[in-house]
Scaffold this active site. Sequence first.
Site, PDB file in Angstrom:
ATOM      1  N   HIS A  75      -3.213  -6.141   6.309  1.00 42.36           N
ATOM      2  CA  HIS A  75      -4.707  -6.373   5.762  1.00 42.36           C
ATOM      3  C   HIS A  75      -4.939  -6.304   4.442  1.00 42.36           C
ATOM      4  CE1 HIS A  75      -5.012  -1.856   4.645  1.00 42.36           C
ATOM      5  NE2 HIS A  75      -4.099  -2.095   5.061  1.00 42.36           N
ATOM      6  N   GLU A 127       0.914  -0.992   0.010  1.00 39.43           N
ATOM      7  CA  GLU A 127       0.004   0.055  -0.003  1.00 39.43           C
ATOM      8  C   GLU A 127       0.773   1.262   0.040  1.00 39.43           C
ATOM      9  OE1 GLU A 127      -3.225  -0.019   2.691  1.00 39.43           O
ATOM     10  OE2 GLU A 127      -4.363   1.664   1.677  1.00 39.43           O
ATOM     11  N   TYR A 131      -8.157   2.092  15.237  1.00 34.78           N
ATOM     12  CA  TYR A 131      -7.418   1.436  14.146  1.00 34.78           C
ATOM     13  C   TYR A 131      -8.044  -0.016  13.804  1.00 34.78           C
ATOM     14  CZ  TYR A 131      -3.451   0.635  10.641  1.00 34.78           C
ATOM     15  OH  TYR A 131      -2.998   0.518   9.621  1.00 34.78           O
ATOM     16  N   ASP A 190       1.194   4.103   1.204  1.00 39.80           N
ATOM     17  CA  ASP A 190       1.771   4.961   2.216  1.00 39.80           C
ATOM     18  C   ASP A 190       2.896   4.607   2.793  1.00 39.80           C
ATOM     19  OD1 ASP A 190      -0.032   2.781   3.045  1.00 39.80           O
ATOM     20  OD2 ASP A 190      -0.498   3.597   4.982  1.00 39.80           O
TER      21      ASP A 190
HETATM   22 FE1  FEO Z   1      -0.689   1.747   6.179  1.00 37.61          FE
HETATM   23 FE2  FEO Z   1      -2.094  -0.846   4.485  1.00 37.61          FE
HETATM   24  O1  FEO Z   1      -1.210   0.805   4.586  1.00 37.61           O
END
Ligand code: FEO
Length: 400
Positions: A148, A84, A195, A86
């Site tokens: 995830h 991902e 979270y 980020d």
């Molecule tokens: Fe912090 Fe799944 O990215």
Amino acid sequence: MNQHLKAVKISDKVYWVGAIDWTMRDFHGYQTQRGSTYNAFLVIGEKPILIDTVKAQFRDELLARISSVMDPKRIQIIISNHTEMDHSGCLPDLIELAKPEKVFASPNGAEALNEHFKISQEIIPVKDGETMDLAGLKFTFLEARMLHWPDSMFSYLNDEKILFSSDAFGMHLASSERFDDELDQPVLEYEAAKYYANIITLYSPIVLKALERVSKMGIELKMIAPDHGPIWRKNIKRVLELYKKWAEQRPTKKAVVVYDTMWNSTGKMAKAISDGLTSAGISVKVMKLRDDHRSDVATELLDACALLVGSPTLNNGLFPTMSDLLTYLKGLRFKNKIGAVFGSYGWSGEANRILKENLEGMKIPVTAEIQSKFVPTQEMLDQCFALGGQVAERIKEVVK
Ligand code: FEO
């Protein structure tokens, strides 16, 4: 290059070289009122190793922090725990800059990184459970599929007993402090719960298996270093216990009453229902959707037993904020909840039926319902109070 930005040494061989995103307030529809961090780690072995990168817009911050220790061009090995963006956003730039000898990822990660970035360099897939000597240091790689994303991976640095856990055990919390024991514990636990509720809940069965696996492996943990928020070093046992509790989705004697309203008729019903629950000894959270964010509702729902949803009928349907919430919650797949529906209407009154269909679609059995035509009378509010008591009794049957 900002020379004021420094790496933070977190152990003998490891530096935090991430970025702090103080002002980010939305992450995929999750309200991040405390900002976030994108954690990357520089490991100084015989050759320098970088674990993960940061969001592309924070490239200069990453490079500045690495530069406070060494020239980023000297990085020889990169481990990407998660595709991902980020965490992988600066990977193409780092590969271009450092031309590392090797880049590692999980098998799914290797494929996904290529699909994302068309990286010219080979991404070497590591096997699940594989232990490898990298630059004189021993790393063990554990696939963490669907924690995830399908590519998610944990990397364990045996020499320092640090688990680099990607998104797991993370939180969206920007801070100048890097460790859990330097921050306010109730805030940490709230943000970790938020979270979990908003990112991890639907993967709870996988969390339980991962916790069992790590426990059976008997690996010693001096630190858990996630990709967001502080590094756990003091409260490792606590966060593992919390993850087990959240993953088991054990309900408590708590109800979440969530609604929206046009002329406060549904609002009055919500108040009377919550009074009924409270009078019966149930802990209640009342949330109005134009004031409370969907991600905060999900957080409150994490340990609740009952979800009571209220909407007026608007144009033969639900109030839009309620449709938004139900779409969001459906994806999170909360378990072990009971439900109730309520709302006001003027003439057609479809909302209750739609609310019921939505809850049942989420496998939340609807134990009670009530609807008021126009403004609720005192008699109607008394019935709402009684409905609260009725749901409270059901909660007490479920939660002993
Ligand atoms: Fe912090 Fe799944 O990215």
